[in-house]
Design a protein around this motif. Structure first.
Motif, PDB file in Angstrom:
ATOM      1  N   THR A 181      57.982  24.916  26.242  1.00  0.00           N
ATOM      2  CA  THR A 181      57.082  25.991  26.634  1.00  0.00           C
ATOM      3  C   THR A 181      57.895  26.966  27.457  1.00  0.00           C
ATOM      4  O   THR A 181      58.413  26.598  28.509  1.00  0.00           O
ATOM      5  CB  THR A 181      55.919  25.448  27.492  1.00  0.00           C
ATOM      6  OG1 THR A 181      55.275  24.406  26.766  1.00  0.00           O
ATOM      7  CG2 THR A 181      54.922  26.550  27.809  1.00  0.00           C
TER       8      THR A 181
ATOM      9  N   LEU B 191      51.665  29.205  34.383  1.00  0.00           N
ATOM     10  CA  LEU B 191      50.546  29.183  33.452  1.00  0.00           C
ATOM     11  C   LEU B 191      49.230  28.804  34.134  1.00  0.00           C
ATOM     12  O   LEU B 191      48.211  28.620  33.461  1.00  0.00           O
ATOM     13  CB  LEU B 191      50.839  28.235  32.289  1.00  0.00           C
ATOM     14  CG  LEU B 191      52.007  28.679  31.382  1.00  0.00           C
ATOM     15  CD1 LEU B 191      52.274  27.641  30.291  1.00  0.00           C
ATOM     16  CD2 LEU B 191      51.747  30.047  30.764  1.00  0.00           C
ATOM     17  N   ASP B 192      49.229  28.692  35.468  1.00  0.00           N
ATOM     18  CA  ASP B 192      47.972  28.422  36.173  1.00  0.00           C
ATOM     19  C   ASP B 192      46.970  29.517  35.841  1.00  0.00           C
ATOM     20  O   ASP B 192      47.349  30.685  35.709  1.00  0.00           O
ATOM     21  CB  ASP B 192      48.201  28.409  37.702  1.00  0.00           C
ATOM     22  CG  ASP B 192      48.859  27.111  38.161  1.00  0.00           C
ATOM     23  OD1 ASP B 192      49.143  26.265  37.289  1.00  0.00           O
ATOM     24  OD2 ASP B 192      49.096  26.979  39.372  1.00  0.00           O
TER      25      ASP B 192
ATOM     26  N   ASP C  84      48.016  35.552  29.428  1.00  0.00           N
ATOM     27  CA  ASP C  84      48.695  34.650  30.362  1.00  0.00           C
ATOM     28  C   ASP C  84      50.206  34.877  30.292  1.00  0.00           C
ATOM     29  O   ASP C  84      50.669  35.772  29.587  1.00  0.00           O
ATOM     30  CB  ASP C  84      48.334  33.177  30.089  1.00  0.00           C
ATOM     31  CG  ASP C  84      48.833  32.722  28.728  1.00  0.00           C
ATOM     32  OD1 ASP C  84      49.717  33.385  28.139  1.00  0.00           O
ATOM     33  OD2 ASP C  84      48.338  31.695  28.236  1.00  0.00           O
ATOM     34  N   ASN C  85      50.946  34.041  31.000  1.00  0.00           N
ATOM     35  CA  ASN C  85      52.392  34.275  31.113  1.00  0.00           C
ATOM     36  C   ASN C  85      53.226  33.488  30.104  1.00  0.00           C
ATOM     37  O   ASN C  85      54.400  33.259  30.315  1.00  0.00           O
ATOM     38  CB  ASN C  85      52.851  33.979  32.545  1.00  0.00           C
ATOM     39  CG  ASN C  85      52.266  34.974  33.518  1.00  0.00           C
ATOM     40  OD1 ASN C  85      52.172  36.164  33.214  1.00  0.00           O
ATOM     41  ND2 ASN C  85      51.837  34.505  34.693  1.00  0.00           N
ATOM     42  N   HIS C  86      52.586  33.071  29.015  1.00  0.00           N
ATOM     43  CA  HIS C  86      53.320  32.428  27.939  1.00  0.00           C
ATOM     44  C   HIS C  86      54.389  33.350  27.379  1.00  0.00           C
ATOM     45  O   HIS C  86      54.133  34.516  27.138  1.00  0.00           O
ATOM     46  CB  HIS C  86      52.354  32.124  26.787  1.00  0.00           C
ATOM     47  CG  HIS C  86      52.163  30.681  26.575  1.00  0.00           C
ATOM     48  ND1 HIS C  86      51.048  30.025  27.016  1.00  0.00           N
ATOM     49  CD2 HIS C  86      52.957  29.751  25.985  1.00  0.00           C
ATOM     50  CE1 HIS C  86      51.149  28.749  26.709  1.00  0.00           C
ATOM     51  NE2 HIS C  86      52.298  28.545  26.092  1.00  0.00           N
ATOM     52  N   CYS C  87      55.550  32.806  27.114  1.00  0.00           N
ATOM     53  CA  CYS C  87      56.579  33.590  26.430  1.00  0.00           C
ATOM     54  C   CYS C  87      56.659  33.102  24.980  1.00  0.00           C
ATOM     55  O   CYS C  87      56.486  33.861  24.053  1.00  0.00           O
ATOM     56  CB  CYS C  87      57.898  33.434  27.174  1.00  0.00           C
ATOM     57  SG  CYS C  87      59.270  34.365  26.517  1.00  0.00           S
TER      58      CYS C  87
ATOM     59  N   THR D  32      58.192  34.805  34.379  1.00  0.00           N
ATOM     60  CA  THR D  32      58.029  34.800  35.826  1.00  0.00           C
ATOM     61  C   THR D  32      58.525  36.150  36.341  1.00  0.00           C
ATOM     62  O   THR D  32      59.127  36.916  35.584  1.00  0.00           O
ATOM     63  CB  THR D  32      58.882  33.699  36.487  1.00  0.00           C
ATOM     64  OG1 THR D  32      60.258  33.926  36.129  1.00  0.00           O
ATOM     65  CG2 THR D  32      58.452  32.302  36.069  1.00  0.00           C
TER      66      THR D  32
ATOM     67  N   ASP E  86      56.188  29.123  22.474  1.00  0.00           N
ATOM     68  CA  ASP E  86      56.204  27.659  22.340  1.00  0.00           C
ATOM     69  C   ASP E  86      57.090  27.326  21.159  1.00  0.00           C
ATOM     70  O   ASP E  86      57.162  28.096  20.194  1.00  0.00           O
ATOM     71  CB  ASP E  86      54.796  27.123  22.060  1.00  0.00           C
ATOM     72  CG  ASP E  86      53.911  27.218  23.281  1.00  0.00           C
ATOM     73  OD1 ASP E  86      54.368  26.794  24.362  1.00  0.00           O
ATOM     74  OD2 ASP E  86      52.789  27.742  23.161  1.00  0.00           O
TER      75      ASP E  86
ATOM     76  N   LYS F 181      47.587  40.292  25.738  1.00  0.00           N
ATOM     77  CA  LYS F 181      48.192  39.165  26.448  1.00  0.00           C
ATOM     78  C   LYS F 181      47.306  38.767  27.626  1.00  0.00           C
ATOM     79  O   LYS F 181      46.880  39.610  28.405  1.00  0.00           O
ATOM     80  CB  LYS F 181      49.587  39.554  26.938  1.00  0.00           C
ATOM     81  CG  LYS F 181      50.443  38.346  27.184  1.00  0.00           C
ATOM     82  CD  LYS F 181      51.924  38.650  27.020  1.00  0.00           C
ATOM     83  CE  LYS F 181      52.755  37.409  27.278  1.00  0.00           C
ATOM     84  NZ  LYS F 181      52.784  36.479  26.154  1.00  0.00           N
TER      85      LYS F 181
ATOM     86  N   VAL G   8      58.022  30.490  29.599  1.00  0.00           N
ATOM     87  CA  VAL G   8      57.073  31.331  30.337  1.00  0.00           C
ATOM     88  C   VAL G   8      57.796  32.517  30.958  1.00  0.00           C
ATOM     89  O   VAL G   8      59.013  32.525  31.116  1.00  0.00           O
ATOM     90  CB  VAL G   8      56.363  30.524  31.451  1.00  0.00           C
ATOM     91  CG1 VAL G   8      55.577  29.372  30.866  1.00  0.00           C
ATOM     92  CG2 VAL G   8      57.364  30.034  32.492  1.00  0.00           C
TER      93      VAL G   8
END
Ligand code: PCD
Length: 790
Positions: free
Chosen positions: A351, A140-141, A156-159, A355, A161, A154, A353
């Motif tokens: 959280t 999430l950087d 960021d790499n959020h999947c 990858t 929460d 989209k 994410v």
């Protein structure tokens, strides 16, 4: 060894072993259809890259090649992306980018398997490399590369929460607690690694417009529905057959691109097409499990009263969310992380994410993330015991949910149905000879250097297995219920058709036993049909140890319906009122006798003949002796167990040997003691594997380092002890025979027992925690720079 037949429950050799031990099992890869072609998949060698071009000309020119298919070709037909069981989407073949090493890029259909593989090497793909996201903590950087740019909007790499429990209540308890222990715990990425890899044979009949798909699926009905919705083939024109399966362990729950490739290949060529993964493909590209980084906290009084548990989980779901979990539970059943303890408050935030790793997060021998939850709480309780200088058993005993508190609603809202934890723990202590073990450990420590480091590890677990109920649980809108259809033939033998699918658990035996017990038949007179959507009722399949709790209940209720009908027919035959009849199985078979006059009545076989035979039936009773049920459970079942592991560590090499393992399991009423023991033995072996050796790792480029069984170590008979098992029986109140699931219990309960034992052995070195897998190098590292044993 058959000890308690003739009828019904009890130890009984597995019926299916008659064919398995003779090499007569029939697996997907054994299928040979006339004219069958073979399919091989070209996979990405890199973890993250844009596809610049794909040149298939040379492959197409191969004399034995029938078709070469790319993502662009699928995209034209709207088939390039498919839904996953968790509501994400996954590339059937990559179109724009590749997002993990091993991702499917193209496939070849050829006359034989070798030509198909050869032709893969003739395909030329140009990749434009992108920075891969490998470290879950950096996903999430702000400068992390965006993996899922296929999803509009989209950034960021959020999947996802997710949270559960009461944050404020937990915070209040933590603020005033006398003792708080905190630890980061990593449950590494592991793989179910079934003996049989995944595969399929697709046969599309252009005349009948009907698709038959033989595939390695744990959930044939759910797969059929998903394939129909996605491919637009009417559901009644799809038949999914799951023949013998060489182990599933959660790996065969997802719908894999390979299944779809085989279907597309068959539709294109008009011939049956077979796809079979090799070992590396299975390990690198199919559903992995775990991969949780957990921040755990436990709060207690100085007297050892546990007050609260709190955690934050960073979950690595890989490039696509390939989990199969009920829709309302994206974090699976992790909510049971409060364990077997009566506490005041709990809270978890998660959280998840993406990858650049294979998709998954499958429930490898655990009901949707319960293995992770149990590991978290059982490590924390042990660390608390160390902090308070308490024995880990007495600390657990002090905090257990008491037998009189059931049904018990946990702080995260799970209604534990039943339990007697102290009884199971005490039995484990007795089998282990716990006090003597502690005395031996003290003696060895006193003798000092050169002695193997002896460790005793304890864990106690409660699982929630048997999903539904359907009001709370569905996958892609499909409710988690299961069907059963029972037919008793005129001569009194029976066929039971079930919606769940065995992968080695022995359903052909245990479901026959369930019916036999209810109807007073011999289990050999009951055949079990499963795994074929054309001949079984609808249901969501086998995973999360749900077959016994859900489908098993359906089978019992179907049999009871048949028995009720049989009673009406018997009453007609004997010219008495149904209520005047008494059912018994005492004389070696089921029969109805006039109350108080044993031997006066009719056998179940005689009733079956009458049900189908000549002569009148009582008013309102239809002919035949059948029943059909779709069972929607009221609650999950909550099996539990107490495990004790004894390890010896060589102080020179840091090699861990599991000397003893004691497992007391309570899964309520046991249908087949021998099968249950086998399930436990297998699960304990899994647990030792995860604790000591199994690990799917990646280098900084996203190359998978666990792609063969030389690198991904799994335990063999050499690494495991003779298991010492014990049983307590606390029947499940909501199940018609009181049975709870058990298939995953031992995999869930054993990793913390092994890790707790290793850490206990290392106590003289001041080691507080070390992450799995506890390989010799990890244990050695943990020992370095610390106090030597006295
Ligand atoms: N049982 C009895 N009793 C009781 C319970 C049970 O007897 N109480 C039995 C039954 O019947 C069966 C078995 O035992 O036979 C099991 O069950 P359960 O628990 O119900 O389960 P199921 O559903 O059937 O199955 C499933 C599971 C799972 S889930 C897993 S993983 C694993 C296990 O199963 N897998 C396997 N085990 C096994 N085994 C084998 N052999 N193989 C396999 O593959 Mo997941 O979610 O999928 O992850």
């Amino acid at each position: 060894m058959t000890t308690t037949t003739p009828m019904g429950h009890g130890r009984m050799l597995r019926k299916e072993d008659r064919r398995f031990v003779r090499g007569r099992g029939r697996y997907v890869d054994d299928l040979q259809l006339p004219g069958m072609l073979h399919l091989a998949v070209l996979r990405s060698p890199v973890a993250h890259a844009r596809i610049v071009s794909i040149d298939t000309l040379a492959a197409e020119a191969h004399p034995k090649v029938k078709a070469v298919v790319t993502g662009a070709m699928l995209a034209e037909r709207g088939l390039a992306w498919m839904p996953t069981l968790s509501g994400d989407r996954q590339a059937v073949l990559a179109t724009d980018k590749v997002r993990f090493q091993g991702q499917e890029v193209a496939f070849v259909v050829a006359e034989d398997r070798y030509s198909a593989r050869d032709a893969l090497e003739l395909i030329d793909v140009e990749y434009d490399l992108l920075e891969p996201v490998v470290d879950v903590r950096r996903a999430l950087d702000p400068d992390a590369a965006l993996i899922r740019d296929d999803v509009p909007g989209k950034t960021d790499n959020h999947c996802f929460d997710w949270e559960t429990g009461d944050a404020a209540a937990a915070e209040a308890v933590f603020a005033r607690a006398e003792v708080v222990v905190r630890q980061e715990l990593v449950f590494p990425r592991v793989h179910p690694a079934p003996m049989e890899t995944c595969g399929a044979v697709a046969d599309y009949d252009r005349i009948e417009e009907k698709l038959t798909l033989w595939s390695t699926t744990q959930a044939p009905h759910a797969h059929r529905t998903l394939l129909s919705m996605f491919a637009g083939i009417p559901e009644h024109r799809i038949r999914v057959v799951s023949p013998d399966i060489g182990g599933g362990f959660g790996n065969k729950v997802p719908v894999y691109p390979g299944y779809v490739h085989a279907i597309v290949g068959s539709i294109m060529t008009g011939r049956p097409v077979k796809w079979t993964e090799d070992r590396t493909e299975n390990l690198v590209a199919s559903g992995f499990a775990r991969d949780y980084v957990m921040q755990g906290e436990i709060a207690a009084t100085r007297e050892g009263r546990i007050l609260a548990v709190r955690s934050h989980v960073l979950a690595d779901h890989g490039a696509f969310n390939g989990t199969a979990a009920p829709r309302k539970f994206p974090g699976g059943f992790f909510g049971v992380f409060t364990g077997s303890y009566d506490i005041e408050a709990a809270y978890c935030s998660m959280t998840a994410v993406h990858t650049n790793k294979a998709p998954g997060g499958v429930a490898y021998a655990c009901s949707f993330r319960i293995a992770e939850a149990v590991y978290l709480v059982e490590r924390l309780v042990d660390m608390l015991a160390a902090e308070l200088d308490r024995d880990p058993v007495s600390l657990r005993m002090q905090n257990f949910i008491r037998p009189d508190q059931f049904p018990y609603t946990s702080r995260t809202g799970w209604v534990y149905d039943s339990g007697d934890y102290p009884r199971a723990m005490e039995l484990a202590l007795q089998i282990a000879g716990y006090d003597e073990l502690r005395a031996e450990q003290a003696e060895r420590r006193a003798r000092g250097a050169g002695e193997p480091l002896m460790g005793i590890g304890v864990s106690f677990f409660t699982e929630a297995v048997g999903a539904g109920p359907r009001k709370d649980m569905d996958m892609l809108g499909l409710g988690m219920a299961d069907g059963c259809e029972l037919r008793v033939h005129p001569t009194g033998s029976a066929v039971v058709r079930i919606s769940v699918q065995t992968q080695g658990q022995g359903h052909e035996t245990t479901f026959a036993q369930l019916i036999a017990e209810e109807l007073g038949l011999h289990p050999d007179d009951v055949d079990v049909v499963h795994g074929d959507t054309d001949s079984t009722p609808y249901g969501l399949g086998t995973y999360g140890s749900r077959s016994t709790p859900v489908s098993g209940a359906a089978a019992v209720l179907a049999a009871r319906r048949v028995r009720d009908k049989a009673q009406l027919i018997a009453a007609g035959m004997l010219e008495v009122a149904p209520d005047d009849l008494e059912w018994s199985t005492a004389q070696g078979g089921g029969r109805f006798d006039v109350r108080g006059v044993p031997g006066s009545g009719v056998t179940i076989q005689e009733v079956a003949m009458r049900a189908h035979g000549a002569g009148d039936l009582p008013d309102g009773v239809e002919g035949g002796l059948d029943a059909q049920i779709s069972y929607n459970p009221d609650n999950l079942t909550y099996p539990f167990g107490a495990y004790i592991c004894v390890v010896d560590i060589d102080p020179g090499t840091a090699v861990v040997t599991v000397r003893r393992f004691i497992a007391v399991d309570d899964c309520g009423t046991r249908i087949n003691e021998m099968i249950v023991e086998g399930q436990i033995h297998g699960g304990l072996t899994d647990g030792i594997g995860m604790a000591l050796m199994e690990f799917i790792g990646f280098d900084e480029h996203g190359n998978c380092l666990g792609g063969s069984l030389m690198d991904y170590l799994i335990p063999t008979a050499l690494e495991v002890p003779d298991w010492e098992t014990g049983t307590t029986v606390t029947p499940a109140p909501d199940h018609p025979i009181g049975a709870k699931g058990v298939g995953e219990s031992a995999t869930v309960g054993s990793p913390p027992a092994v890790v707790n034992a290793v850490i206990d052995a290392l106590a003289p070195y001041g080691v507080r925690h070390a992450d799995m897998p506890l390989t010799p190098s990890r244990v050695w590292e943990a020992m370095q720079g610390r106090a030597a044993p006295p």
